[in-house]
Scaffold this motif. Structure first.
Motif, PDB file in Angstrom:
ATOM      1  N   ALA A 371     -17.636  84.380 -35.176  1.00 11.81           N
ATOM      2  CA  ALA A 371     -18.007  84.168 -33.776  1.00 11.81           C
ATOM      3  C   ALA A 371     -17.329  82.914 -33.236  1.00 11.81           C
ATOM      4  CB  ALA A 371     -19.524  84.031 -33.650  1.00 11.81           C
ATOM      5  N   ASN A 372     -17.124  81.933 -34.105  1.00  7.99           N
ATOM      6  CA  ASN A 372     -16.537  80.654 -33.696  1.00  7.99           C
ATOM      7  C   ASN A 372     -15.102  80.833 -33.205  1.00  7.99           C
ATOM      8  OD1 ASN A 372     -15.906  77.884 -33.488  1.00  7.99           O
ATOM      9  ND2 ASN A 372     -15.108  77.904 -35.581  1.00  7.99           N
ATOM     10  N   VAL A 373     -14.848  80.389 -31.979  1.00  7.67           N
ATOM     11  CA  VAL A 373     -13.481  80.443 -31.440  1.00  7.67           C
ATOM     12  C   VAL A 373     -12.969  79.033 -31.116  1.00  7.67           C
ATOM     13  CG1 VAL A 373     -13.635  82.782 -30.518  1.00  7.67           C
ATOM     14  CG2 VAL A 373     -14.350  80.854 -29.089  1.00  7.67           C
ATOM     15  N   THR A 374     -13.693  78.022 -31.611  1.00  6.20           N
ATOM     16  CA  THR A 374     -13.261  76.647 -31.375  1.00  6.20           C
ATOM     17  C   THR A 374     -12.547  76.109 -32.612  1.00  6.20           C
ATOM     18  OG1 THR A 374     -15.233  75.553 -32.279  1.00  6.20           O
ATOM     19  CG2 THR A 374     -15.358  76.337 -29.996  1.00  6.20           C
TER      20      THR A 374
ATOM     21  N   VAL B  42     -11.755  74.539 -20.546  1.00  2.83           N
ATOM     22  CA  VAL B  42     -12.515  75.625 -21.188  1.00  2.83           C
ATOM     23  C   VAL B  42     -11.590  76.440 -22.095  1.00  2.83           C
ATOM     24  CG1 VAL B  42     -13.758  77.785 -20.748  1.00  2.83           C
ATOM     25  CG2 VAL B  42     -14.272  75.742 -19.394  1.00  2.83           C
ATOM     26  N   ALA B  43     -10.416  76.761 -21.581  1.00  3.83           N
ATOM     27  CA  ALA B  43      -9.446  77.539 -22.378  1.00  3.83           C
ATOM     28  C   ALA B  43      -9.049  76.765 -23.629  1.00  3.83           C
ATOM     29  CB  ALA B  43      -8.218  77.853 -21.528  1.00  3.83           C
ATOM     30  N   ASP B  44      -8.826  75.458 -23.467  1.00  2.00           N
ATOM     31  CA  ASP B  44      -8.405  74.644 -24.608  1.00  2.00           C
ATOM     32  C   ASP B  44      -9.495  74.556 -25.671  1.00  2.00           C
ATOM     33  OD1 ASP B  44      -6.043  74.246 -23.318  1.00  2.00           O
ATOM     34  OD2 ASP B  44      -6.472  72.191 -22.677  1.00  2.00           O
ATOM     35  N   HIS B  45     -10.734  74.418 -25.205  1.00  2.00           N
ATOM     36  CA  HIS B  45     -11.827  74.268 -26.176  1.00  2.00           C
ATOM     37  C   HIS B  45     -12.099  75.575 -26.921  1.00  2.00           C
ATOM     38  CE1 HIS B  45     -15.366  72.534 -28.036  1.00  2.00           C
ATOM     39  NE2 HIS B  45     -15.992  73.654 -27.739  1.00  2.00           N
ATOM     40  N   LEU B  46     -12.125  76.686 -26.179  1.00  2.00           N
ATOM     41  CA  LEU B  46     -12.332  77.999 -26.826  1.00  2.00           C
ATOM     42  C   LEU B  46     -10.954  78.511 -27.261  1.00  2.00           C
ATOM     43  CD1 LEU B  46     -14.911  79.480 -24.267  1.00  2.00           C
ATOM     44  CD2 LEU B  46     -15.401  78.234 -26.395  1.00  2.00           C
ATOM     45  N   THR B  47     -10.341  77.755 -28.120  1.00  2.00           N
ATOM     46  CA  THR B  47      -8.892  77.881 -28.352  1.00  2.00           C
ATOM     47  C   THR B  47      -8.462  79.234 -28.909  1.00  2.00           C
ATOM     48  OG1 THR B  47      -7.040  76.857 -29.514  1.00  2.00           O
ATOM     49  CG2 THR B  47      -9.160  76.707 -30.592  1.00  2.00           C
ATOM     50  N   MET B  48      -9.338  79.880 -29.687  1.00  2.00           N
ATOM     51  CA  MET B  48      -8.931  81.151 -30.300  1.00  2.00           C
ATOM     52  C   MET B  48      -9.306  82.369 -29.457  1.00  2.00           C
ATOM     53  SD  MET B  48      -9.625  80.401 -34.333  1.00  2.00           S
ATOM     54  CE  MET B  48     -11.115  79.431 -34.216  1.00  2.00           C
ATOM     55  N   HIS B  70     -11.621  86.740 -18.048  1.00  2.00           N
ATOM     56  CA  HIS B  70     -11.158  88.133 -18.055  1.00  2.00           C
ATOM     57  C   HIS B  70     -10.389  88.433 -19.352  1.00  2.00           C
ATOM     58  CE1 HIS B  70     -12.199  88.859 -13.820  1.00  2.00           C
ATOM     59  NE2 HIS B  70     -11.859  87.593 -13.639  1.00  2.00           N
ATOM     60  N   GLY B  71     -10.643  89.620 -19.899  1.00  2.00           N
ATOM     61  CA  GLY B  71      -9.911  90.034 -21.099  1.00  2.00           C
ATOM     62  C   GLY B  71     -10.267  89.209 -22.321  1.00  2.00           C
ATOM     63  N   ALA B  72     -11.516  88.730 -22.386  1.00  2.00           N
ATOM     64  CA  ALA B  72     -11.900  87.827 -23.473  1.00  2.00           C
ATOM     65  C   ALA B  72     -12.650  88.522 -24.604  1.00  2.00           C
ATOM     66  CB  ALA B  72     -12.761  86.691 -22.915  1.00  2.00           C
ATOM     67  N   LEU B  73     -12.999  89.794 -24.425  1.00  2.00           N
ATOM     68  CA  LEU B  73     -13.954  90.401 -25.357  1.00  2.00           C
ATOM     69  C   LEU B  73     -13.393  91.602 -26.135  1.00  2.00           C
ATOM     70  CD1 LEU B  73     -17.229  90.109 -23.212  1.00  2.00           C
ATOM     71  CD2 LEU B  73     -16.461  88.642 -25.093  1.00  2.00           C
ATOM     72  N   SER B  74     -12.128  91.543 -26.461  1.00  2.00           N
ATOM     73  CA  SER B  74     -11.511  92.580 -27.313  1.00  2.00           C
ATOM     74  C   SER B  74     -11.835  93.989 -26.837  1.00  2.00           C
ATOM     75  CB  SER B  74     -11.975  92.422 -28.772  1.00  2.00           C
ATOM     76  OG  SER B  74     -11.885  91.097 -29.194  1.00  2.00           O
ATOM     77  N   GLY B  75     -11.823  94.184 -25.528  1.00  2.00           N
ATOM     78  CA  GLY B  75     -12.074  95.522 -25.000  1.00  2.00           C
ATOM     79  C   GLY B  75     -13.517  95.741 -24.567  1.00  2.00           C
ATOM     80  N   GLY B  76     -14.402  94.795 -24.871  1.00  2.00           N
ATOM     81  CA  GLY B  76     -15.787  94.926 -24.424  1.00  2.00           C
ATOM     82  C   GLY B  76     -16.704  95.431 -25.520  1.00  2.00           C
ATOM     83  N   VAL B  77     -18.003  95.327 -25.258  1.00  2.00           N
ATOM     84  CA  VAL B  77     -19.002  95.537 -26.308  1.00  2.00           C
ATOM     85  C   VAL B  77     -18.939  96.939 -26.896  1.00  2.00           C
ATOM     86  CG1 VAL B  77     -20.787  96.142 -24.623  1.00  2.00           C
ATOM     87  CG2 VAL B  77     -21.443  95.303 -26.871  1.00  2.00           C
ATOM     88  N   ALA B  92     -22.743  78.461 -26.072  1.00  2.00           N
ATOM     89  CA  ALA B  92     -23.172  77.401 -26.991  1.00  2.00           C
ATOM     90  C   ALA B  92     -21.956  76.695 -27.592  1.00  2.00           C
ATOM     91  CB  ALA B  92     -24.049  77.989 -28.096  1.00  2.00           C
ATOM     92  N   GLN B  93     -20.920  77.463 -27.879  1.00  2.00           N
ATOM     93  CA  GLN B  93     -19.701  76.851 -28.428  1.00  2.00           C
ATOM     94  C   GLN B  93     -19.036  75.946 -27.401  1.00  2.00           C
ATOM     95  OE1 GLN B  93     -17.103  79.359 -30.865  1.00  2.00           O
ATOM     96  NE2 GLN B  93     -18.565  81.023 -30.568  1.00  2.00           N
TER      97      GLN B  93
END
Lengths: 447, 102
Positions: A371-374, B42-48, B70-77, B92-93
């Motif tokens: 889950a971690n993406v940081t 935000v983009a830098d912190h959630l780097t992956m 947008h486009g952050a969830l591998s195609g969605g749930v 939280a991250q």
């Protein structure tokens, strides 16, 4: 309802925020909330597609599988106190949902309860042969094979069913806030082009639709954001006035806490552009929304603005999208991360060796990067290696779990607790269609 | 100081889009959020995560900054292979972001 006996204030409760929600909070609201209406939101985006598959197997099914259990708990106390019920538990078969609820009522000896089913959201046959661009990603309807297509209906059919006397109403796909907006339109006689009031009512419905998420659920962060008594979390209710302003609260003695912070979080939950919250009945603008703490567990909501409703309706289209196979195995103690990593590398090489035709595959170390993406990293006492892949056929997808399980005897030392799973993927895409393709209707029946 | 010291957050999803709304704990901290919590940070912190595009909306009434990824969830749930397919853990991250001294 005639002008003369219109109400100036109604109390609407949230009985469920998702299909798996707890049942007791709804009973508590009925008994202590002095409610006029109780609305249950139980239909996630994909659920209706799965329900459609169930209906194909059995024409009497296709509604929420927990409907009978919920109705058995709430029908008698609700009818005794004059609380009317609205829910999207009809899913892919609102008519069968109503029949099932009538069955529960008769079982309980409750005679004369007027129930209704709102039909018309199912547009699968209407869109067959049509092509529309998908609105949430590239591609068009022609690229997928729909198994379900449901338009997001608005609140007016619900209001009409109430106007016609229904005490318990089941819908299929409707905009979630519409479950709450329907009773407001019915009670206050709001017009179809009263954009301001429809937007205010939508804001209230939006705040209520996830039930416990307003009153302290999905909120607690111990030491930072504390919430008392989550095991007895109380669900919210709104006292709505005829101009659409409202006070949000919960019943005394219930768990949780309705604070300014929890209300703010829920106000913005899943809102993309706050100036344009698209609903079937209105485009709501939440940029001027104000929330004011009046006292403990009492929050006033006001300030939503409205613009004329969208020209077209959103349709959620379900389609089969192959199979997902998955396997997991745990490593603990010194070197756990390195052993987990080795496990993933072994599976990766095996899948290449076997030439498994997977469409997409993902390797995780739970505890490190699932889950971690940081950039945050640590040295956890245990990790769980996880491999998940999507494939066109079930047999290929099943091989993923088998390869992870084989690590027991063929992988790194000390691997334990293997679990495997295989499931069919029913995915959802969205298109827009003209309003003229959708004509809601209402069926009534008395227990 | 970390973002969590001055803010709280809630995360939702719509299809392949993640939505994270960040709220100032105290009104005094909102100008700082508005100034420093940029889409780039935000983009830098959630780097992956690597979303296709990040939209940002400021809501002074609610003391909030809303991010739409947008486009952050591998195609969605419904079709994602991710363990947290909804991306519920992302807010939280984000709160782990280093904010420097006030």
């Amino acid at each position: 309802m005639s002008e003369s006996n219109r109400m100036t204030r109604i109390r609407i409760g949230a009985g469920a925020g998702f299909a798996g929600d707890r049942i007791e909070p709804a009973v508590e609201l009925i008994e202590k909330g002095e409610l006029d209406y109780l609305c249950f939101e139980c239909l996630a985006e994909r659920t209706i597609a799965l329900a459609q598959l169930a209906r194909q197997r059995d024409p009497a099914s296709g509604y929420d599988p927990r409907l009978e259990k919920r109705m058995r708990a709430v029908l008698a106390p609700a009818m005794a106190r004059g609380v009317r019920i609205v829910s999207n538990m009809g899913a892919a078969n609102p008519l069968a949902a109503m029949q099932a609820a009538l069955g529960v009522a008769r079982d309980l000896g409750l005679k004369g309860i007027r129930m209704a089913a709102v039909l018309g959201d199912d547009v699968l046959s209407a869109i067959s042969g049509q092509d529309h661009p998908l609105i949430d990603r590239d591609g068009s309807l022609a690229d997928i094979t729909p198994i379900s297509a449901n338009a997001y209906l608005g609140a007016f059919p619900i209001a009409r069913a109430l106007d016609e006397g229904a005490q318990v109403i089941f819908t299929g796909r409707v905009c979630d806030p519409a479950l709450f907006l329907g009773p407001m339109i019915h009670a206050f006689g709001w017009a179809q082009d009263d954009w301001t009031r429809l937007a205010r009512g939508t804001a209230v419905g939006h705040l209520l639709e996830c039930a416990g998420q307003l009153t302290g659920g999905y909120f607690a962060d111990p030491g930072v954001k504390n919430v008392p008594d989550l095991a007895r979390l109380g669900f919210p209710l709104a006292e709505v006035s005829e101009d659409g302003d409202a006070v949000l609260t919960k019943v005394a003695g219930s768990g949780g806490r309705l604070s300014l912070a929890s209300a703010r979080e829920q106000a913005m939950y899943e809102i993309l552009d706050p100036a344009r919250y698209l609903q079937a009945d209105v485009v709501a603008d939440f940029t001027g929304l104000s929330l004011t703490e009046l006292g403990p567990d009492r929050i006033a909501v006001a300030g939503a603005q409205g613009h004329s409703r969208p020209e077209r309706l959103k349709v959620s289209v379900g389609y089969r999208d192959g199979f997902i196979g998955e396997g997991q195995i745990t490593y603990a103690g010194p070197g756990a991360v390195a052993r987990g990593q080795l496990a993933l590398e072994i599976v990766k090489e095996r899948i290449a060796m076997l030439g498994l035709p997977v469409d997409d595959i993902r390797y995780d170390l739970i505890g490190m990067n699932s889950a971690n993406v940081t950039a945050r990293a640590g040295d956890p006492a245990e990790v769980r290696a996880r491999v998940a892949a999507r494939a066109l056929d079930a047999a290929t997808a099943a091989e993923i779990g088998a390869e992870v399980e084989a690590l027991y005897l063929n992988g790194p030392s000390g691997g334990g607790g293997v679990t495997t799973s295989l499931r069919e993927v029913v995915a959802v895409a969205s298109v827009l269609i003209g309003r003229d393709a959708v004509s809601p209707s209402i069926l009534h029946e008395v227990s | 100081m970390r973002l969590r010291d001055i803010a709280h957050a809630r995360t939702g999803d719509k299809g392949d889009t993640s939505q994270i709304c960040v709220f100032a704990r105290h009104a005094d901290d909102f100008p700082r959020l508005e100034r420093e919590l940029t889409a780039q940070r935000v983009a830098d912190h959630l780097t992956m995560l690597k979303p296709r595009r990040i939209e940002r909306h400021v809501l002074p009434n609610l003391g909030a900054v809303n991010f739409v990824l947008h486009g952050a969830l591998s195609g969605g749930v419904t079709r994602s292979l991710a363990l947290d397919a909804h991306g519920k853990t992302l807010g939280a991250q984000l709160l782990d972001m280093e904010m420097g001294d006030a």
